[in-house]
Design an enzyme around this catalytic site. Structure first.
Site, mmCIF file in Angstrom:
data_model
loop_
_atom_site.group_PDB
_atom_site.id
_atom_site.type_symbol
_atom_site.label_atom_id
_atom_site.label_comp_id
_atom_site.label_asym_id
_atom_site.label_seq_id
_atom_site.Cartn_x
_atom_site.Cartn_y
_atom_site.Cartn_z
ATOM 1 N N ASP A 55 0.802 -1.230 0.000
ATOM 2 C CA ASP A 55 0.000 0.000 0.000
ATOM 3 C C ASP A 55 0.835 1.280 0.000
ATOM 4 O O ASP A 55 0.647 2.167 0.844
ATOM 5 C CB ASP A 55 -0.945 0.017 1.206
ATOM 6 C CG ASP A 55 -1.937 -1.132 1.201
ATOM 7 O OD1 ASP A 55 -1.934 -1.907 0.237
ATOM 8 O OD2 ASP A 55 -2.717 -1.253 2.166
ATOM 9 N N CYS A 93 -4.892 -5.352 -3.311
ATOM 10 C CA CYS A 93 -3.887 -6.407 -3.206
ATOM 11 C C CYS A 93 -4.246 -7.709 -3.914
ATOM 12 O O CYS A 93 -3.437 -8.231 -4.691
ATOM 13 C CB CYS A 93 -3.560 -6.670 -1.745
ATOM 14 S SG CYS A 93 -4.979 -7.068 -0.707
#
Length: 537
Positions: A55, A93
């Protein structure tokens, strides 16, 4: 009769028994190594180490970020090639990692939806399987999070204990280490004093300037600093083992920053990640022509390119079904002109967005312009920035561009990444940008058709049609999935043009349920009068 090898002499008679046993042992060892896939390994196969941060955008000092405190990665960057235009292909993700592991767009495999699990055709091996067949020891520490099933053994070890140190002596390794310290959850869960001064940080133009937002951005940068220290330890461990000159090292982020309008959105803000690659002098023949320690490259790279690149580094020709382009190694290709991104279902909320960029512009096509950007996703709303942003909007205290996240989307968006780093000035209706709009619109359409994007079927319908095979195979069956006709209706439906109403009404009777689905959506996306008129007809 035994035939000696060139230069070989038979041992004296008294030693022939020992010699025979010795040769037999060597033969058995060679057979065992061949069974493990090691016999064909050339001596020049490099070790490969991946260090993955969760992230983050390129908020590192080596990328020029003034707020970054990243000494270890900045030092590493002086020995590596820095990619300035790397995209994660997916802005979250699980689909991003699905892209990495397969070398196939998840939209081709029906795996673009967050937290899905789809079957892949047997011939579509995942990259560790190729590497293990080549003789590599493959260790993953430890995140997988793929949207595809793993019917066969993929890793030698995938756990918190997985490590390249567990390989056999002399065996080349591929090892991935995932650092969770920068994950979005850590922005709101970590405690303690802030290292970064919230008052001094740059905020993107779309975020409101509040104490909560500034604290989240400060914590985000603190987490990157903590991640940097762990990355430094992995690099030092390699040095201490004397393997730095035997190992090609990648450092990259898995998707954009874990703050709203970063992660989960297929803008540059959600897709742009750092990528640093160090190629030791021993393997300079595997580096790209523009490689130099401390240099930068503007080559367009995406996660779909990583699997073919790994195979290329190992001397394996990437199979034709892989949809990316190797950017290192024996089978490296010239830079592509475009990179592509996508957004499907995000946890409990549906959406359908596709994006494409060239070296300067990004084009976004919203196929559900009736949905707001900031749909309520429970996990996303745990972040203070999300909550305060929504509260301010509902109270009428925001002005554009800070209002955009909570409004419905235009069908098309176009941003100049050189002039508008925060992507807030939509140029899709700008007369001066008609040519680039047309170019990227057509490029995206050709990509969706070439990759047989099955995301234009409702998720349940996709699985129903794929019964007995896989979504990937469904996409390549023009009878079961008339991709051209379904896409054409999706475009017509989401354009929101009033002149499309007669075609939408007629298409409610189409023989294909995918076409009928988009015709019905197209009416619903306009207004109640359109739905009423279609019902009366």
């Amino acid at each position: 009769m035994t035939i000696p090898l060139p230069g070989h002499r038979f041992p004296p008679p008294g030693k022939r028994g020992f010699h025979f046993r010795f040769l037999l042992a060597l033969s058995v060892l060679a057979s065992l190594l061949a069974g493990a896939g090691m016999a064909a390994i050339p001596a020049e196969c490099p070790n490969i180490l991946w260090i993955v941060a969760e992230d983050i955008n390129p908020h590192l000092g080596c990328y020029g970020d003034a707020d970054a405190v990243t000494p270890h990665l900045d030092r590493f960057a002086t020995t590596a090639l820095r990619y300035t235009k790397c995209w994660s292909t997916a802005p979250v993700c699980a689909p991003a990692r699905t892209t990495l592991i397969s070398g196939v767009y998840p939209t081709s495999a029906g795996a673009e939806h967050m937290r899905s699990l789809v079957k892949m055709p047997d011939f579509l091996h995942l990259y560790p399987q190729f590497l293990r067949e080549r003789g590599y020891y493959c260790a993953n520490n430890a995140k997988e999070d793929y949207n595809v099933e793993q019917p066969r053994k993929v890793w030698d070890e995938s756990s918190k204990q997985a490590h390249w140190k567990k390989r056999q002596p002399g065996q080349p390794f591929f090892a991935a280490f995932n650092i969770e310290l920068s994950h979005e959850g850590q922005i709101r869960s970590r405690t303690g004093p802030l290292q970064h001064d919230p008052a001094k940080l740059r905020l993107p133009a779309y975020h409101p300037d509040t104490p909560e937002v500034r604290r989240d951005w400060a914590r985000y940068h603190d987490n990157i600093t903590a991640m940097d220290a762990v990355a430094g330890r992995h690099l030092q461990e390699l040095e201490d083992a004397g393997l730095a000159e035997e190992t090609i090292v990648f450092f990259y982020g898995d998707n954009g920053a874990g703050l709203p309008r970063g992660k989960r959105w297929p803008y540059n803000s959600g897709l742009h990640v750092p990528l640093l690659v160090r190629v030791p002098a021993k393997f300079k023949h595997l580096a790209p022509p523009d490689y130099a320690p401390g240099a930068a490259t503007d080559r367009l790279v995406g996660f779909v390119d990583f699997a073919p690149t790994l195979l290329s580094l190992a001397g394996i020709k990437p199979p034709d079904w892989m949809q990316g382009h190797a950017f290192l190694g024996r089978f490296a290709t010239p830079s592509p002109r475009y990179q592509f991104g996508f957004r499907g279902r995000m946890d409990e909320r549906y959406d359908l967005v596709r994006s494409v960029r060239n070296d300067r512009f990004i084009y976004i096509r919203n196929f559900r312009p009736d949905l707001i950007y900031g749909q309520h996703i429970a996990y996303l709303f745990e972040t203070p920035t999300t909550r305060v942003w929504k509260e301010l909007h509902d109270a009428g205290k925001l002005q554009p561009p800070r209002t955009f996240l909570w409004e419905t989307k235009p069908p098309e968006e176009l941003y100049d990444l050189q002039q508008d780093r925060d992507e807030v000035r939509n140029l899709a209706s700008d007369a001066d940008h008609v040519a680039v709009l047309d170019e990227l619109r057509q490029t995206l359409r050709e990509h969706l058709l070439a990759t047989r994007d099955v995301g234009f079927l409702p998720e349940a319908e996709m699985h129903r049609r794929a019964a007995g095979s896989t979504p990937y195979e469904l996409g390549r069956d023009a009878v079961r999935y008339p991709c051209e006709r379904v896409l054409a209706m999706a475009e017509l439906a989401s354009d929101l043009k009033s002149e499309a109403l007669p075609k939408l009404k007629d298409s409610l009777k189409d023989r294909d349920s995918g076409v009928r689905y988009w015709a019905a959506l197209g009416l619903a996306m306009r207004d109640a009068a359109a739905v009423t008129a279609a019902r009366e007809d």
